[in-house]
Design an enzyme around this catalytic site. Structure first.
Site, short mmCIF file in Angstrom:
data_model
loop_
_atom_site.label_atom_id
_atom_site.label_comp_id
_atom_site.label_asym_id
_atom_site.label_seq_id
_atom_site.Cartn_x
_atom_site.Cartn_y
_atom_site.Cartn_z
CG LEU A 1 -2.05 -0.98 0.98
CD1 LEU A 1 -2.88 -0.94 2.39
CD2 LEU A 1 -2.96 -0.80 -0.20
NE ARG A 2 4.65 0.34 -3.84
CZ ARG A 2 5.50 -0.78 -3.53
NH1 ARG A 2 6.10 -1.07 -2.44
NH2 ARG A 2 5.65 -1.34 -4.67
CG HIS B 1 11.09 -11.88 -1.73
ND1 HIS B 1 10.37 -10.98 -2.35
CD2 HIS B 1 12.23 -12.20 -2.03
CE1 HIS B 1 11.18 -10.79 -3.29
NE2 HIS B 1 12.34 -11.35 -3.19
CG ASN C 1 12.32 -9.88 -7.06
OD1 ASN C 1 12.23 -11.06 -7.20
ND2 ASN C 1 13.15 -9.22 -6.12
CG ASP D 1 4.22 -9.02 -5.31
OD1 ASP D 1 4.13 -8.03 -4.39
OD2 ASP D 1 4.90 -9.51 -5.86
CG PHE E 1 12.29 -5.69 -8.98
CD1 PHE E 1 12.26 -6.66 -9.86
CD2 PHE E 1 13.30 -5.14 -8.50
CE1 PHE E 1 13.53 -7.14 -10.44
CE2 PHE E 1 14.36 -5.74 -8.64
CZ PHE E 1 14.90 -6.69 -9.59
ZN ZN Z 1 8.27 -10.52 -2.62
#
Ligand code: ZN
Length: 438
Positions: free
Chosen positions: A67-68, A185, A285, A312, A330
């Site tokens: 959501l930044r 990740h 990514n 994502d 990315f």
């Molecule tokens: Zn990731």
């Protein structure tokens, strides 16, 4: 943006939807729950929603959204991301921790949680960082984040791999006490470093781009399932992208290891061939993979080896994306088209039925994240978290029409199958006639 959603006490009669798990019925939504199911007369004052030809699914739950906010409100805010989520049929999402500052304390988690409550369009659950500052050196305050108002249960350094095996082990041991989960990740930083921006193969050689080999993902997945077995804890594999990872997860599940996994819409549909023109929209990514991996991911989603679809959703401001491929950020958008992509690829090609779609997009992610009132079957007395979807609509995606502040939409210009028509969060309409109510 302030959301003035004044339909809290409105009663809705959804007329004639094809309700997953129940058949074709009317449904009444009132006071947060489903109050009637069957053939019903319109309660007085009810807003009638004609759902002829529409499928009713439990509201979608996204395990993986960026959501930044805080830090990059030019790319996305909790409010705009919530609007994009509602438009995509979501009623809950997990907001990744790689904001600025990082969500690695109880206060930071409560801040994101409160912003979500204020936006009011979806339940926003912050993901806590596994390590302080995502630095990979010291565990973050996992227990305090869990005990906070945000009740964090999912932890991830997403964007980075928890690469130190000892730290990963300790994190798994720590969250076991409250049935938390570590979402990994999976990217060995020595096999695929920060420069690696394209699937390592024939095309990366031809394009002269640093390659990201499948084994960089697979070795971490393999290591983590063994750590999960050793600790008896839950590990979740974020954005699985390779056929080899699928094999490892399938094996681990057969052993009874507590592993779950997610796949993104873009890894289900797009292949590495799209990079031929160096369009940074397709830089993501883990990277897009060749067709044989895409096919393995679809099969794994159908057979349940992969538990969930997760977007994502990774919004980026134009000036971060519009660079030469190797330098661009990315990530790509995902919230608004996720269900359309699933309906386009997995249902058509692999015969994923609606019950399975509901499981992979709602019930399973809710279960993984420990969200008790999401992903519930559509029955009387259950929360009114519902998505109405027209499976036969054809929609050409227009990036400019997004509710996101960003435009890095990989589906721009694609014709996708299906359209979200309405979304209800605890019986309150957040989307009606395809429009977000704000
Ligand atoms: Zn990731």
């Amino acid at each position: 943006m302030t959301t003035t959603n004044d339909n809290t006490n409105q009663t809705y009669l959804i007329r004639g939807a094809d309700i997953v798990g129940a058949g074709r019925h009317d449904m009444v939504l009132q006071d947060g729950v489903i109050t009637q199911l069957g053939q019903v007369d319109a309660p007085s004052g009810a807003v009638v929603v004609d759902a002829d030809g529409l499928v009713a699914l439990p509201g979608l739950v996204d395990l993986h959204t960026h959501l930044r906010e805080p830090g990059r409100e030019d790319a996305e805010t909790v409010a705009t991301g919530s609007a994009a989520a509602a438009a995509g049929g979501f009623t809950a999402l997990l907001a990744m921790a790689n904001t600025n500052p990082v969500t690695d304390t109880a206060e930071a988690a409560e801040h994101v949680y409160d912003l979500g409550q204020r936006a009011g369009l979806v339940d926003v659950h912050p993901v806590g960082a596994v390590t302080k500052g995502l630095a990979g050196e010291e565990l973050a305050e996992l227990g305090l984040m869990h005990r906070s108002r945000a009740a964090v249960r999912v932890f991830s350094d997403d964007g980075k791999c928890v690469h130190d095996a000892r730290l990963m082990r300790r994190a798994l041991e720590y969250v076991r006490a409250f049935d938390g989960v570590i979402s990994q990740h999976s990217q060995d930083p020595r096999l695929a470093d920060g420069q690696a921006c394209c699937h390592e193969g024939e095309l990366s050689g031809r394009l002269g781009l640093p390659g990201w080999p499948v084994v960089a993902e697979e070795v971490i997945v393999a290591r983590d399932v063994m750590l999960a077995r050793h600790t008896g804890s839950r590990v979740h594999v974020a954005h699985v992208s390779t056929a080899g990872s699928v094999e490892v997860i399938r094996w681990a599940k057969a052993q009874g290891i507590k592993v779950t996994a997610e796949v993104t819409p873009h890894h289900l549909m797009l292949t590495t061939d799209l990079l031929a023109d160096y369009d940074p929209t397709f830089k993501v990514n883990p990277p897009l993979r060749p067709d044989k991996h895409v096919r393995a991911l679809r099969t794994a989603l159908v057979d349940g080896t992969i538990d969930a679809v997760a977007t994502d959703h990774a919004p980026h401001a134009r000036h971060d994306k519009e660079h030469a491929f190797a330098e661009a950020a990315f990530g790509m958008l995902g919230l608004e088209q996720a269900l359309q992509v699933v309906n386009t690829v997995s249902r058509v090609d692999d015969g994923l039925d609606w019950a399975a779609v509901a499981d992979r997009t709602s019930a399973a992610p809710a279960r993984i994240a420990g969200l008790g009132d999401q992903g519930r079957p559509l029955q009387v007395g259950e929360p009114g978290n519902i998505t109405l979807f027209d499976p036969d609509a054809r929609a050409v995606v227009d990036a400019a029409a997004s509710h996101s502040l960003s435009r890095n939409n990989p589906w721009h210009g694609h014709t996708l199958r299906g359209q979200v028509v309405a979304t209800f969060l605890r019986s309150r309409a957040t989307v009606l006639d395809g429009k977000v109510i704000s």
